[in-house]
Motif scaffolding. Sequence first.
Motif, PDB file in Angstrom:
ATOM      1  N   PHE A  33       0.703  -1.270  -0.024  1.00 52.51           N
ATOM      2  CA  PHE A  33       0.034   0.055  -0.042  1.00 52.51           C
ATOM      3  C   PHE A  33       0.861   1.130   0.085  1.00 52.51           C
ATOM      4  N   TYR A  35       0.164   5.352   1.248  1.00 59.16           N
ATOM      5  CA  TYR A  35      -0.590   6.214   1.706  1.00 59.16           C
ATOM      6  C   TYR A  35      -0.159   7.627   1.676  1.00 59.16           C
ATOM      7  N   GLN A  37       0.139  11.342   3.924  1.00 53.69           N
ATOM      8  CA  GLN A  37      -0.411  11.971   4.966  1.00 53.69           C
ATOM      9  C   GLN A  37       0.175  13.302   5.145  1.00 53.69           C
ATOM     10  N   ALA A  42      -4.391  12.697   9.319  1.00 52.48           N
ATOM     11  CA  ALA A  42      -4.541  11.186   9.113  1.00 52.48           C
ATOM     12  C   ALA A  42      -3.855  10.536   7.957  1.00 52.48           C
ATOM     13  N   PRO A  43      -3.268   9.708   7.944  1.00 52.68           N
ATOM     14  CA  PRO A  43      -2.799   8.976   6.536  1.00 52.68           C
ATOM     15  C   PRO A  43      -4.253   8.648   5.592  1.00 52.68           C
ATOM     16  N   PHE A  45      -5.542   6.635   1.966  1.00 51.47           N
ATOM     17  CA  PHE A  45      -5.156   5.660   0.777  1.00 51.47           C
ATOM     18  C   PHE A  45      -4.729   6.196  -0.429  1.00 51.47           C
ATOM     19  N   LEU A  87       3.599   7.307   2.726  1.00 53.92           N
ATOM     20  CA  LEU A  87       3.916   6.168   3.684  1.00 53.92           C
ATOM     21  C   LEU A  87       3.947   4.780   2.738  1.00 53.92           C
ATOM     22  N   LEU A  97      -0.161  -5.042   8.591  1.00 55.33           N
ATOM     23  CA  LEU A  97       0.487  -4.033   7.670  1.00 55.33           C
ATOM     24  C   LEU A  97       1.654  -3.821   8.557  1.00 55.33           C
ATOM     25  N   TRP A  99       4.571  -1.043   8.404  1.00 58.85           N
ATOM     26  CA  TRP A  99       4.724   0.548   7.882  1.00 58.85           C
ATOM     27  C   TRP A  99       6.211   0.862   7.778  1.00 58.85           C
ATOM     28  N   GLY A 100       6.649   1.471   6.728  1.00 63.07           N
ATOM     29  CA  GLY A 100       7.890   2.210   6.715  1.00 63.07           C
ATOM     30  C   GLY A 100       7.739   3.628   7.406  1.00 63.07           C
ATOM     31  N   ALA A 101       8.886   3.928   7.742  1.00 63.22           N
ATOM     32  CA  ALA A 101       8.864   5.372   8.294  1.00 63.22           C
ATOM     33  C   ALA A 101       8.192   6.708   7.591  1.00 63.22           C
TER      34      ALA A 101
END
Lengths: 109, 112
Positions: A33, A35, A37, A42-43, A45, A87, A97, A99-101
């Motif tokens: 995914f 995203y 932000q 908020a993130p 999609f 993201l 999920l 997540w990357g930073a």
Amino acid sequence: GQNIDQPTEMTATEGAIVQINCTYQTSGFNGLFWYQQHAGEAPTFLSYNVLDGLEEKGRFSSFLSRSKGYSYLLLKELQMKDSASYLCAVMDSNYQLIWGAGTKLIIKP
Amino acid sequence: NAGVTQTPKFQVLKTGQSMTLQCAQDMNHNSMYWYRQDPGMGLRLIYYSASEGTTDKGEVPDGYNVSRLKKQNFLLGLESAAPSQTSVYFCASTLTGESGYTFGSGTRLTVV
């Protein structure tokens, strides 16, 4: 361990094209995914890739290579409103999920 | 507006105080999640719930508890707040994982 790597920050010019890369090592793979932000929000999609190849959605495209553990998000015709963090997240074998930073994208006029 | 609603948006707690963060979704989603987001780090999963009445620990559950008594609500509790819990907390929900997660607007918590 599970790991998602993406650049911390990138700078691009309004109207240009930018590619944000993401590499991953996870226990299993059930999709990737992207995203967006904006600061303090908020993130939201952007895209989902589960098969190899390029998915295009307007000015944004996302590419996946499962054999290389690699994805990129391509943003065309950059606008000031595209200034945000992007993201990358991978759904692992447990459908969780990872997540990357995030990559902070700065757009300059 | 349909979506995920989080309350409160901002909160300051003293060390040792307790509180509950509220999350409600009106999309009839099965799965709900609580994440924390800290500078320079990815979203980290605290707890999740795959269905009403069930909850499971995520990556960083220590110091937190959750409840999912109704399908639309997922509550996150801090029993005794610590400065290390200063963070931005996001609730999210999804119908199926592949459909993407919908996030609430976040709760900015400061523990002093």
